[in-house]
Design a protein around this motif. Structure first.
Motif: not given
Length: 211
Positions: A9, A13, A16-17, A93, A96-97
């Protein structure tokens, strides 16, 4: 299940990005998917908010596996080194993309590219956390970068880039002093690697620079 390990978890994200920007043809096997997961895990492991403590940094190939572009060719290693050095001091953060990674990768690649005569913007230097660069001295900084090895090995760490910028900015102040603009300090001479300047002779030396 797809048989892919390491997805939680906490990193879902981010992974997935990466999947969202990668062509389906590069993520249609378990092995390819695992490569993506492992690559992003390497990025997130480095980004723990504490600089210079990572035992391993992501490689250029791992960034590319995430869909990050620009880390290829003869300067790929230098660009990846600089990018990893930056990520090592960031929090999760901030990376994280893939979009965030791409912005930082563009900045790192621009700095390394400047070693062989390319252009780096003020915004890109600031994105790397480099201080002392301004719109006025940017050209001088780029000239200093272009005087380093074309492979980027002299600008592949934040410390190296900051040292170069600090020196170039100081030299800019000294070389442009005309008696009416920013008055050079002993610190400026030290930063420019000029020795022998003290508070006792500073005004005399500055008067000579001013012409």
């Amino acid at each position: 299940t797809a048989g892919v390990s390491g997805v939680t978890s906490a990193n879902l994200d981010a992974i997935n990005s990466a999947l969202a920007v990668l062509p389906a043809s590069t993520t249609d096997t378990t092995a390819e998917l695992q490569t993506v997961v492992d690559a992003y895990d390497a990025v997130l492991a480095a980004a723990d908010g504490t600089a210079a403590n990572a035992t391993a940094l992501p490689t250029a190939a791992q960034y590319t596996a995430l869909g990050v572009t620009g880390l290829t060719g003869s300067t790929a290693t230098a660009s990846a080194n600089l990018l990893g050095n930056l990520i090592d001091g960031l929090s999760r953060n901030a990376v994280d993309t893939v979009a965030e990674l791409q912005t930082l990768a563009d900045a790192a690649s621009a700095v390394v590219g400047a070693a062989s005569g390319g252009n780096v913007t003020l915004a890109q230097l600031q994105a790397l956390g480099i201080t002392g660069a301004t719109a006025d001295n940017l050209a001088a900084i780029q000239t200093a970068m272009a005087a380093t090895a074309d492979d980027g090995s002299a600008v592949d760490s934040l410390a190296e880039v900051q040292a170069l910028v600090t020196q170039a900015a100081a030299i800019f102040i000294l070389s442009n002093y005309d008696g009416t603009n920013t008055t050079p300090t002993t610190g400026d001479y030290t930063a420019a690697a000029v020795t022998g300047v003290t508070s006792a002779n500073l005004n005399a030396i500055n008067s000579a620079l001013a012409g």
